[in-house]
Design a protein around this motif. Structure first.
Motif, PDB file in Angstrom:
ATOM      1  N   MET A   1       0.844  -1.198   0.000  1.00  0.00           N
ATOM      2  CA  MET A   1       0.000   0.000   0.000  1.00  0.00           C
ATOM      3  C   MET A   1       0.881   1.251   0.000  1.00  0.00           C
ATOM      4  SD  MET A   1      -3.143   0.925  -0.099  1.00  0.00           S
ATOM      5  CE  MET A   1      -3.996  -0.584   0.391  1.00  0.00           C
ATOM      6  N   THR A   2       0.382   2.258  -0.682  1.00  0.00           N
ATOM      7  CA  THR A   2       1.096   3.527  -0.699  1.00  0.00           C
ATOM      8  C   THR A   2       0.078   4.658  -0.676  1.00  0.00           C
ATOM      9  OG1 THR A   2       2.765   4.825  -1.873  1.00  0.00           O
ATOM     10  CG2 THR A   2       1.200   3.619  -3.233  1.00  0.00           C
ATOM     11  N   ARG A   3       0.568   5.834  -0.876  1.00  0.00           N
ATOM     12  CA  ARG A   3      -0.297   7.020  -0.938  1.00  0.00           C
ATOM     13  C   ARG A   3      -0.155   7.616  -2.329  1.00  0.00           C
ATOM     14  NH1 ARG A   3      -2.762   7.216   4.500  1.00  0.00           N
ATOM     15  NH2 ARG A   3      -1.579   5.470   5.346  1.00  0.00           N
ATOM     16  N   GLU A  22      11.858   9.923   2.888  1.00  0.00           N
ATOM     17  CA  GLU A  22      12.196  10.846   1.787  1.00  0.00           C
ATOM     18  C   GLU A  22      11.792  10.308   0.413  1.00  0.00           C
ATOM     19  OE1 GLU A  22      16.334  11.927   2.239  1.00  0.00           O
ATOM     20  OE2 GLU A  22      15.972  12.834   4.187  1.00  0.00           O
ATOM     21  N   CYS A  23      10.556   9.799   0.347  1.00  0.00           N
ATOM     22  CA  CYS A  23      10.113   9.238  -0.939  1.00  0.00           C
ATOM     23  C   CYS A  23       9.155  10.156  -1.683  1.00  0.00           C
ATOM     24  CB  CYS A  23       9.506   7.865  -0.735  1.00  0.00           C
ATOM     25  SG  CYS A  23       7.922   7.869   0.122  1.00  0.00           S
ATOM     26  N   ILE A  24       9.055  11.435  -1.259  1.00  0.00           N
ATOM     27  CA  ILE A  24       8.200  12.387  -1.975  1.00  0.00           C
ATOM     28  C   ILE A  24       9.085  13.480  -2.562  1.00  0.00           C
ATOM     29  CG2 ILE A  24       6.149  13.838  -1.869  1.00  0.00           C
ATOM     30  CD1 ILE A  24       5.466  12.579   0.819  1.00  0.00           C
ATOM     31  N   VAL A  25       8.916  13.713  -3.863  1.00  0.00           N
ATOM     32  CA  VAL A  25       9.748  14.718  -4.536  1.00  0.00           C
ATOM     33  C   VAL A  25       8.892  15.594  -5.447  1.00  0.00           C
ATOM     34  CG1 VAL A  25      11.818  13.270  -4.501  1.00  0.00           C
ATOM     35  CG2 VAL A  25      10.284  13.200  -6.490  1.00  0.00           C
ATOM     36  N   ASP A  39       7.179   7.890  -4.374  1.00  0.00           N
ATOM     37  CA  ASP A  39       7.773   6.660  -4.894  1.00  0.00           C
ATOM     38  C   ASP A  39       7.153   5.484  -4.135  1.00  0.00           C
ATOM     39  OD1 ASP A  39       9.260   4.523  -5.693  1.00  0.00           O
ATOM     40  OD2 ASP A  39      11.202   5.386  -5.148  1.00  0.00           O
ATOM     41  N   ALA A  40       6.255   4.771  -4.790  1.00  0.00           N
ATOM     42  CA  ALA A  40       5.494   3.700  -4.139  1.00  0.00           C
ATOM     43  C   ALA A  40       6.388   2.589  -3.601  1.00  0.00           C
ATOM     44  CB  ALA A  40       4.478   3.125  -5.122  1.00  0.00           C
ATOM     45  N   GLU A  41       7.534   2.381  -4.214  1.00  0.00           N
ATOM     46  CA  GLU A  41       8.405   1.289  -3.779  1.00  0.00           C
ATOM     47  C   GLU A  41       9.133   1.625  -2.483  1.00  0.00           C
ATOM     48  OE1 GLU A  41      10.935  -0.027  -6.936  1.00  0.00           O
ATOM     49  OE2 GLU A  41       9.237  -0.714  -8.146  1.00  0.00           O
ATOM     50  N   THR A  42       9.259   2.908  -2.176  1.00  0.00           N
ATOM     51  CA  THR A  42       9.968   3.315  -0.959  1.00  0.00           C
ATOM     52  C   THR A  42       9.012   3.662   0.180  1.00  0.00           C
ATOM     53  OG1 THR A  42      11.677   4.239  -2.387  1.00  0.00           O
ATOM     54  CG2 THR A  42      11.771   4.870  -0.077  1.00  0.00           C
ATOM     55  N   CYS A  43       7.826   4.114  -0.163  1.00  0.00           N
ATOM     56  CA  CYS A  43       6.816   4.502   0.834  1.00  0.00           C
ATOM     57  C   CYS A  43       6.551   3.365   1.812  1.00  0.00           C
ATOM     58  CB  CYS A  43       5.527   4.880   0.112  1.00  0.00           C
ATOM     59  SG  CYS A  43       4.122   5.201   1.202  1.00  0.00           S
ATOM     60  N   ILE A  44       6.559   3.691   3.111  1.00  0.00           N
ATOM     61  CA  ILE A  44       6.265   2.684   4.143  1.00  0.00           C
ATOM     62  C   ILE A  44       4.843   2.843   4.679  1.00  0.00           C
ATOM     63  CG2 ILE A  44       8.677   2.339   4.801  1.00  0.00           C
ATOM     64  CD1 ILE A  44       8.140   4.266   7.201  1.00  0.00           C
ATOM     65  N   ASP A  45       4.054   3.678   4.020  1.00  0.00           N
ATOM     66  CA  ASP A  45       2.639   3.851   4.355  1.00  0.00           C
ATOM     67  C   ASP A  45       2.426   4.306   5.794  1.00  0.00           C
ATOM     68  OD1 ASP A  45       0.041   3.870   3.339  1.00  0.00           O
ATOM     69  OD2 ASP A  45      -0.420   1.931   4.231  1.00  0.00           O
ATOM     70  N   CYS A  46       3.294   5.185   6.260  1.00  0.00           N
ATOM     71  CA  CYS A  46       3.185   5.652   7.651  1.00  0.00           C
ATOM     72  C   CYS A  46       2.040   6.644   7.828  1.00  0.00           C
ATOM     73  CB  CYS A  46       4.496   6.293   8.089  1.00  0.00           C
ATOM     74  SG  CYS A  46       4.805   7.906   7.307  1.00  0.00           S
ATOM     75  N   GLY A  47       1.652   7.310   6.752  1.00  0.00           N
ATOM     76  CA  GLY A  47       0.530   8.239   6.817  1.00  0.00           C
ATOM     77  C   GLY A  47       0.872   9.659   7.223  1.00  0.00           C
ATOM     78  N   ALA A  48       2.122   9.942   7.535  1.00  0.00           N
ATOM     79  CA  ALA A  48       2.514  11.269   8.029  1.00  0.00           C
ATOM     80  C   ALA A  48       2.238  12.386   7.028  1.00  0.00           C
ATOM     81  CB  ALA A  48       3.993  11.258   8.405  1.00  0.00           C
ATOM     82  N   CYS A  49       2.323  12.070   5.756  1.00  0.00           N
ATOM     83  CA  CYS A  49       2.150  13.108   4.734  1.00  0.00           C
ATOM     84  C   CYS A  49       0.716  13.605   4.632  1.00  0.00           C
ATOM     85  CB  CYS A  49       2.623  12.597   3.380  1.00  0.00           C
ATOM     86  SG  CYS A  49       1.839  11.045   2.860  1.00  0.00           S
ATOM     87  N   VAL A  50      -0.245  12.756   4.969  1.00  0.00           N
ATOM     88  CA  VAL A  50      -1.657  13.107   4.751  1.00  0.00           C
ATOM     89  C   VAL A  50      -2.090  14.331   5.568  1.00  0.00           C
ATOM     90  CG1 VAL A  50      -4.036  12.280   4.917  1.00  0.00           C
ATOM     91  CG2 VAL A  50      -2.251  10.786   3.991  1.00  0.00           C
TER      92      VAL A  50
END
Ligand code: SF4
Ligand code: SF4
Length: 81
Positions: A1-3, A22-25, A39-50
């Motif tokens: 899962m990613t965002r 650091e997977c958002i650029v 970057d969906a492959e690096t995202c750990i789906d922590c939700g902090a960005c939302v």
């Protein structure tokens, strides 16, 4: 899962600041990719960005509203997928 980031993004960078992996650029070139991308492959789906996004532009992959579903592919295309 990613965002997934949608075209609501105003390219101001708060999500990238809080992402622990650091997977958002910002998209490059900007004229082709005017928003930020995850970057969906690096995202750990922590939700902090939302909650960090001032315009609520970021959605879980399984909760992307119908009108922005194409952004799943747009994000992937940014990373050459
Ligand atoms: S969910 Fe977490 S790891 Fe994934 S892009 Fe957002 S802040 Fe980064
Ligand atoms: S926090 Fe929201 S508006 Fe800001 S760059 Fe990220 S997705 Fe775009």
């Amino acid at each position: 899962m990613t965002r997934v980031i949608t075209s609501l993004c105003v390219r101001e960078g708060a999500c990238a600041t809080v992402c622990p992996v650091e997977c958002i650029v910002p998209g490059k070139p900007e004229d082709k990719y005017p928003w930020y991308y995850i970057d969906a492959e690096t995202c750990i789906d922590c939700g902090a960005c939302v909650p960090a996004c001032p315009v609520e532009a970021i959605f879980s992959l399984d909760e992307v509203p119908e009108k922005w579903k194409s952004f799943i592919q747009v994000n992937a295309a940014h990373y050459g997928k």
